[in-house]
Design an enzyme around this catalytic site. Structure first.
Site, PDB file in Angstrom:
ATOM      1  N   ASP A  34       0.841  -1.208   0.000  1.00 27.93           N
ATOM      2  CA  ASP A  34       0.000   0.000   0.000  1.00 27.93           C
ATOM      3  C   ASP A  34       0.875   1.257   0.000  1.00 27.93           C
ATOM      4  OD1 ASP A  34      -2.219   1.635   0.258  1.00 27.93           O
ATOM      5  OD2 ASP A  34      -2.717   1.016   2.298  1.00 27.93           O
ATOM      6  N   VAL A 120       1.500  -7.949   6.816  1.00 29.40           N
ATOM      7  CA  VAL A 120       1.190  -7.594   8.209  1.00 29.40           C
ATOM      8  C   VAL A 120      -0.164  -8.136   8.664  1.00 29.40           C
ATOM      9  CG1 VAL A 120       2.671  -5.548   8.194  1.00 29.40           C
ATOM     10  CG2 VAL A 120       0.250  -5.284   7.746  1.00 29.40           C
TER      11      VAL A 120
HETATM   12  N1  AR6 Z   1       5.082  -5.272  -4.903  1.00 28.02           N
HETATM   13  C1  AR6 Z   1       4.507  -6.469  -4.705  1.00 28.02           C
HETATM   14  N2  AR6 Z   1       4.306  -7.000  -3.462  1.00 28.02           N
HETATM   15  C2  AR6 Z   1       4.722  -6.265  -2.405  1.00 28.02           C
HETATM   16  C3  AR6 Z   1       5.327  -4.992  -2.536  1.00 28.02           C
HETATM   17  C4  AR6 Z   1       5.505  -4.489  -3.862  1.00 28.02           C
HETATM   18  N3  AR6 Z   1       6.047  -3.292  -4.099  1.00 28.02           N
HETATM   19  N4  AR6 Z   1       5.608  -4.529  -1.285  1.00 28.02           N
HETATM   20  C5  AR6 Z   1       5.227  -5.484  -0.403  1.00 28.02           C
HETATM   21  N5  AR6 Z   1       4.691  -6.527  -1.076  1.00 28.02           N
HETATM   22  P1  AR6 Z   1       1.255  -6.186   3.056  1.00 28.02           P
HETATM   23  P2  AR6 Z   1      -1.448  -7.075   3.952  1.00 28.02           P
HETATM   24  C6  AR6 Z   1       4.138  -7.799  -0.562  1.00 28.02           C
HETATM   25  O1  AR6 Z   1       1.720  -6.173   4.469  1.00 28.02           O
HETATM   26  O2  AR6 Z   1      -0.895  -8.249   4.642  1.00 28.02           O
HETATM   27  C7  AR6 Z   1      -0.601  -2.004   4.827  1.00 28.02           C
HETATM   28  O3  AR6 Z   1      -0.073  -1.200   5.835  1.00 28.02           O
HETATM   29  C8  AR6 Z   1       4.515  -8.232   0.825  1.00 28.02           C
HETATM   30  O4  AR6 Z   1       5.850  -8.768   0.840  1.00 28.02           O
HETATM   31  O5  AR6 Z   1       1.606  -5.049   2.177  1.00 28.02           O
HETATM   32  O6  AR6 Z   1      -2.669  -7.240   3.085  1.00 28.02           O
HETATM   33  C9  AR6 Z   1      -2.068  -1.651   4.501  1.00 28.02           C
HETATM   34  O7  AR6 Z   1      -2.317  -0.274   4.634  1.00 28.02           O
HETATM   35  C10 AR6 Z   1       3.461  -9.312   1.083  1.00 28.02           C
HETATM   36  O8  AR6 Z   1       3.829 -10.535   0.417  1.00 28.02           O
HETATM   37  O9  AR6 Z   1      -0.395  -6.302   2.988  1.00 28.02           O
HETATM   38  C11 AR6 Z   1      -2.820  -2.461   5.508  1.00 28.02           C
HETATM   39  O10 AR6 Z   1      -2.904  -1.789   6.757  1.00 28.02           O
HETATM   40  C12 AR6 Z   1       2.225  -8.728   0.362  1.00 28.02           C
HETATM   41  O11 AR6 Z   1       2.721  -7.693  -0.494  1.00 28.02           O
HETATM   42  C13 AR6 Z   1      -1.996  -3.709   5.668  1.00 28.02           C
HETATM   43  O12 AR6 Z   1      -0.654  -3.345   5.308  1.00 28.02           O
HETATM   44  C14 AR6 Z   1       1.162  -8.161   1.285  1.00 28.02           C
HETATM   45  O13 AR6 Z   1       1.767  -7.561   2.417  1.00 28.02           O
HETATM   46  C15 AR6 Z   1      -2.453  -4.816   4.737  1.00 28.02           C
HETATM   47  O14 AR6 Z   1      -1.743  -5.983   5.053  1.00 28.02           O
END
Ligand code: AR6
Length: 172
Positions: A34, A120
């Site tokens: 995000d 997360v």
């Molecule tokens: N490209 C692709 N995947 C990514 C990238 C990127 N640039 N960056 C991280 N990931 P998360 P959630 C991966 O925590 O669990 C946020 O604060 C990461 O390694 O981003 O759905 C929101 O505002 C992991 O595999 O999302 C919410 O509060 C995946 O994306 C909360 O986090 C999802 O990790 C949502 O948590």
């Protein structure tokens, strides 16, 4: 038939019609994917999200992509893992289905997804991968028929392996 690809990379760099954002219910940005999407899209993205007044878990809302190579961003809050007895499986499937349908309604043919809820929000990775790929395949066949390519964009090798394993068992 839709093609589903598992790739390693950064979703903010994907030149597709729509990328999906693993958002939170405020739609006002956060960390993880995000935060990366908001940084790459520029402040216009936050300005476009404010009037949307948030989004319920499992639902989806769409904005332009602004400075991203993608034309649209589809924002969906996935479920926070709370042990599996709080509708998390259904809510995760809803996020994938509603996001793909919304992109298809906007004429998107190529859509990239991150691994929703497995950062997360701590949804168990193998189960999340299985739900993601099954829901995307079924939704593309049922309602999102204009979508030709779906990319699952994994940010690390462990995530990529989990999605490859899930895709192999889905196709078996
Ligand atoms: N490209 C692709 N995947 C990514 C990238 C990127 N640039 N960056 C991280 N990931 P998360 P959630 C991966 O925590 O669990 C946020 O604060 C990461 O390694 O981003 O759905 C929101 O505002 C992991 O595999 O999302 C919410 O509060 C995946 O994306 C909360 O986090 C999802 O990790 C949502 O948590």
């Amino acid at each position: 038939m839709v093609k589903i690809e598992i790739v390693l990379g950064d979703i903010t760099k994907c030149p597709v019609d729509a990328i999906v954002n693993a958002a939170n219910t405020s739609l006002l940005g956060g960390g993880g994917v995000d935060g990366a999407i908001h940084r790459a899209a520029g402040p216009e993205l936050l300005a476009a999200c404010r009037p949307l007044h948030g989004c319920a878990t499992g639902e989806a809302k769409i904005t332009p992509g602004f400075r991203l190579p993608a034309k649209y961003v589809v924002h969906t809050p996935g479920p926070i893992w709370q042990g599996g007895q709080h509708h998390e499986l259904t809510l995760l499937a809803n996020s994938y289905r509603n996001s793909l349908n919304l992109a298809a309604e906007h004429g998107c043919q190529t859509v990239a997804f991150p691994s929703i809820s497995t950062g997360v929000y701590h949804f168990p990775l193998a189960m999340a991968a299985e739900i993601a790929l099954r829901t995307l395949r079924d939704t593309a066949a049922a309602t999102a028929k204009g979508v030709q390519l779906i990319q699952m964009v994994c940010f690390d090798e462990q995530t990529k392996k989990a999605y490859e394993t899930a895709l192999a068992s889905l196709l078996a």
